[in-house]
Write a protein that holds these residues in place. Sequence first.
Motif, PDB file in Angstrom:
ATOM      1  N   MET A 197       0.833  -1.187   0.000  1.00 48.40           N
ATOM      2  CA  MET A 197       0.000   0.000   0.000  1.00 48.40           C
ATOM      3  C   MET A 197       0.875   1.247   0.000  1.00 48.40           C
ATOM      4  N   ILE A 198       0.291   2.364  -0.397  1.00 50.97           N
ATOM      5  CA  ILE A 198       1.027   3.622  -0.420  1.00 50.97           C
ATOM      6  C   ILE A 198       1.009   4.250   0.967  1.00 50.97           C
ATOM      7  N   ARG A 199       2.164   4.688   1.419  1.00 54.82           N
ATOM      8  CA  ARG A 199       2.287   5.421   2.673  1.00 54.82           C
ATOM      9  C   ARG A 199       2.780   6.845   2.398  1.00 54.82           C
ATOM     10  N   SER A 200       2.324   7.793   3.204  1.00 53.03           N
ATOM     11  CA  SER A 200       2.804   9.176   3.138  1.00 53.03           C
ATOM     12  C   SER A 200       3.936   9.315   4.144  1.00 53.03           C
ATOM     13  N   VAL A 201       5.151   9.371   3.643  1.00 54.96           N
ATOM     14  CA  VAL A 201       6.346   9.377   4.497  1.00 54.96           C
ATOM     15  C   VAL A 201       6.855  10.806   4.680  1.00 54.96           C
ATOM     16  N   VAL A 202       7.188  11.158   5.913  1.00 59.58           N
ATOM     17  CA  VAL A 202       7.755  12.477   6.195  1.00 59.58           C
ATOM     18  C   VAL A 202       9.220  12.485   5.760  1.00 59.58           C
ATOM     19  N   VAL A 203       9.535  13.341   4.797  1.00 53.59           N
ATOM     20  CA  VAL A 203      10.907  13.409   4.289  1.00 53.59           C
ATOM     21  C   VAL A 203      11.570  14.747   4.593  1.00 53.59           C
ATOM     22  N   GLY A 204      10.813  15.700   5.137  1.00 52.87           N
ATOM     23  CA  GLY A 204      11.391  16.995   5.466  1.00 52.87           C
ATOM     24  C   GLY A 204      10.553  17.738   6.480  1.00 52.87           C
ATOM     25  N   CYS A 205      11.208  18.591   7.253  1.00 59.87           N
ATOM     26  CA  CYS A 205      10.534  19.316   8.329  1.00 59.87           C
ATOM     27  C   CYS A 205      11.190  20.686   8.469  1.00 59.87           C
ATOM     28  N   GLY A 206      10.386  21.730   8.599  1.00 63.44           N
ATOM     29  CA  GLY A 206      10.947  23.068   8.737  1.00 63.44           C
ATOM     30  C   GLY A 206      10.038  23.982   9.530  1.00 63.44           C
ATOM     31  N   SER A 207      10.584  25.110   9.973  1.00 60.82           N
ATOM     32  CA  SER A 207       9.789  26.033  10.781  1.00 60.82           C
ATOM     33  C   SER A 207      10.298  27.454  10.622  1.00 60.82           C
ATOM     34  N   TYR A 208       9.464  28.375  11.075  1.00 60.74           N
ATOM     35  CA  TYR A 208       9.880  29.781  11.116  1.00 60.74           C
ATOM     36  C   TYR A 208       9.150  30.469  12.251  1.00 60.74           C
ATOM     37  N   LEU A 209       9.897  31.250  13.035  1.00 62.49           N
ATOM     38  CA  LEU A 209       9.336  32.059  14.112  1.00 62.49           C
ATOM     39  C   LEU A 209       9.730  33.514  13.883  1.00 62.49           C
ATOM     40  N   PRO A 210       8.795  34.444  14.034  1.00 58.96           N
ATOM     41  CA  PRO A 210       9.129  35.868  13.885  1.00 58.96           C
ATOM     42  C   PRO A 210      10.227  36.281  14.865  1.00 58.96           C
ATOM     43  N   GLU A 211      10.956  37.312  14.512  1.00 57.41           N
ATOM     44  CA  GLU A 211      12.095  37.741  15.325  1.00 57.41           C
ATOM     45  C   GLU A 211      11.669  38.319  16.670  1.00 57.41           C
ATOM     46  N   ARG A 212      10.556  39.033  16.702  1.00 51.53           N
ATOM     47  CA  ARG A 212      10.161  39.720  17.938  1.00 51.53           C
ATOM     48  C   ARG A 212       9.695  38.727  19.003  1.00 51.53           C
ATOM     49  N   ILE A 213      10.289  38.813  20.171  1.00 50.05           N
ATOM     50  CA  ILE A 213       9.903  37.973  21.308  1.00 50.05           C
ATOM     51  C   ILE A 213       9.193  38.847  22.340  1.00 50.05           C
ATOM     52  N   LEU A 214       8.015  38.414  22.767  1.00 50.68           N
ATOM     53  CA  LEU A 214       7.236  39.105  23.784  1.00 50.68           C
ATOM     54  C   LEU A 214       7.260  38.257  25.047  1.00 50.68           C
ATOM     55  N   THR A 215       7.886  38.772  26.098  1.00 51.69           N
ATOM     56  CA  THR A 215       8.005  38.013  27.348  1.00 51.69           C
ATOM     57  C   THR A 215       6.817  38.298  28.258  1.00 51.69           C
ATOM     58  N   ASN A 216       6.705  37.506  29.308  1.00 51.97           N
ATOM     59  CA  ASN A 216       5.656  37.757  30.294  1.00 51.97           C
ATOM     60  C   ASN A 216       5.854  39.105  30.976  1.00 51.97           C
ATOM     61  N   ALA A 217       7.101  39.478  31.165  1.00 56.21           N
ATOM     62  CA  ALA A 217       7.396  40.782  31.763  1.00 56.21           C
ATOM     63  C   ALA A 217       6.902  41.910  30.864  1.00 56.21           C
ATOM     64  N   ASP A 218       7.053  41.725  29.552  1.00 52.05           N
ATOM     65  CA  ASP A 218       6.540  42.718  28.603  1.00 52.05           C
ATOM     66  C   ASP A 218       5.023  42.835  28.711  1.00 52.05           C
ATOM     67  N   LEU A 219       4.362  41.692  28.818  1.00 55.24           N
ATOM     68  CA  LEU A 219       2.898  41.684  28.910  1.00 55.24           C
ATOM     69  C   LEU A 219       2.417  42.332  30.203  1.00 55.24           C
ATOM     70  N   ALA A 220       3.179  42.164  31.263  1.00 56.43           N
ATOM     71  CA  ALA A 220       2.801  42.745  32.559  1.00 56.43           C
ATOM     72  C   ALA A 220       2.757  44.274  32.492  1.00 56.43           C
ATOM     73  N   LYS A 221       3.446  44.862  31.525  1.00 60.25           N
ATOM     74  CA  LYS A 221       3.408  46.317  31.328  1.00 60.25           C
ATOM     75  C   LYS A 221       2.205  46.744  30.497  1.00 60.25           C
ATOM     76  N   MET A 222       1.551  45.753  29.837  1.00 61.63           N
ATOM     77  CA  MET A 222       0.440  46.055  28.937  1.00 61.63           C
ATOM     78  C   MET A 222      -0.925  45.777  29.553  1.00 61.63           C
ATOM     79  N   VAL A 223      -1.013  44.702  30.349  1.00 60.73           N
ATOM     80  CA  VAL A 223      -2.278  44.316  30.978  1.00 60.73           C
ATOM     81  C   VAL A 223      -2.020  43.934  32.437  1.00 60.73           C
ATOM     82  N   ARG A 258       6.699  34.331  23.873  1.00 56.87           N
ATOM     83  CA  ARG A 258       6.092  33.978  22.596  1.00 56.87           C
ATOM     84  C   ARG A 258       6.628  34.905  21.510  1.00 56.87           C
ATOM     85  N   HIS A 259       6.475  34.494  20.241  1.00 58.42           N
ATOM     86  CA  HIS A 259       6.939  35.293  19.104  1.00 58.42           C
ATOM     87  C   HIS A 259       5.754  36.011  18.464  1.00 58.42           C
ATOM     88  N   ILE A 260       6.000  37.269  18.060  1.00 60.67           N
ATOM     89  CA  ILE A 260       4.957  38.103  17.474  1.00 60.67           C
ATOM     90  C   ILE A 260       5.441  38.619  16.116  1.00 60.67           C
TER      91      ILE A 260
END
Length: 323
Positions: A1-27, A43-45
């Motif tokens: 039978m035919i199987r769908s095999v994972v042959v590659g994996c990649g990702s991208y995250l935006p450069e800006r990092i928002l920390t919990n400390a940053d959020l504490a200044k906003m809310v 988290r990345h924004i």
Amino acid sequence: MIRSVVVGCGSYLPERILTNADLAKMVDTTDEWIVDRSGIKQRHIAAEGELTSDLALKASQAALKNAGLTASDVDLIVLATATPDETFPATACRVQHGLGMTRGFAFDVQAVCSGFIYALATADNFIKAGQARTALVIGAETFSRILDWNDRTTCVLFADGAGALVLQAQDGEGTNDDRGILTTHLHSDGRHHDLLYVDGGPSSTQTTGKLRMLGKEVFRHAVVNLADVVKETLQAVNMTADQIDWLVPHQANKRIIDGTARKLGLSTDKVVLTVDHHGNTSAASVPLALAEATADGRIKPGQMVLLEAMGGGFTWGSALVRW
């Protein structure tokens, strides 16, 4: 039978990092409050003008490079997102154009945080049906664009990012020893719309809207539904939880992930956890976690990897993959 095999994996995250400390200044929140309730530390924004398609394109290019393939090898793109660039056309078509791919077909699927599992199952079925041989499966989100930044119960949880897998058709024996996707299981229950939704859209308010969530109710359903779909998956292939090498869950909340693992009797050593530094990236969370765990060598060829997710709708699902 035919199987769908994972042959590659990649990702991208935006450069800006928002920390919990940053959020504490906003809310009105604190680092301790956020970590205690979600396990998230940062988290990345996406940057201003950085679109979902931009994130998806970079993750796709990384996945193709990892697979040793080019866009000309791809004949199917399935992109999971709840935050498309535009109402139409599909964001997948923008990625197709960005890759320079002029053959095959591309479309989006929308199942919120379960979107990548839905996309993976869709691509797998196209491959098994012989309608595609090489598929690019993407989860990409810019959830920061639909957050109410005055709502501390939601704005501290969600984030932006993209991940992608390349699947290729390969012959298998039809046993659990085959490489590739062994089984997928999808579910939805529209009765729970009001627990997690966006209060806008073209047909209703003619606006994008903002995310609304009743967190305690979502948590309660998530632990039960995710544990059930994992058990359903294992039963389908006559396996037990101790035969799983890695559980790669949707990175919504560490409490949900821990609760699901406990229900299954799985050691936390077998769970890939990225929610602390990625936040909840919706449809991007599972492929982002996969990309990290393959890049650092945790997930190895031949290992059994179980993916699961739940999102608004409610939707939920799972996929079992021999890596």
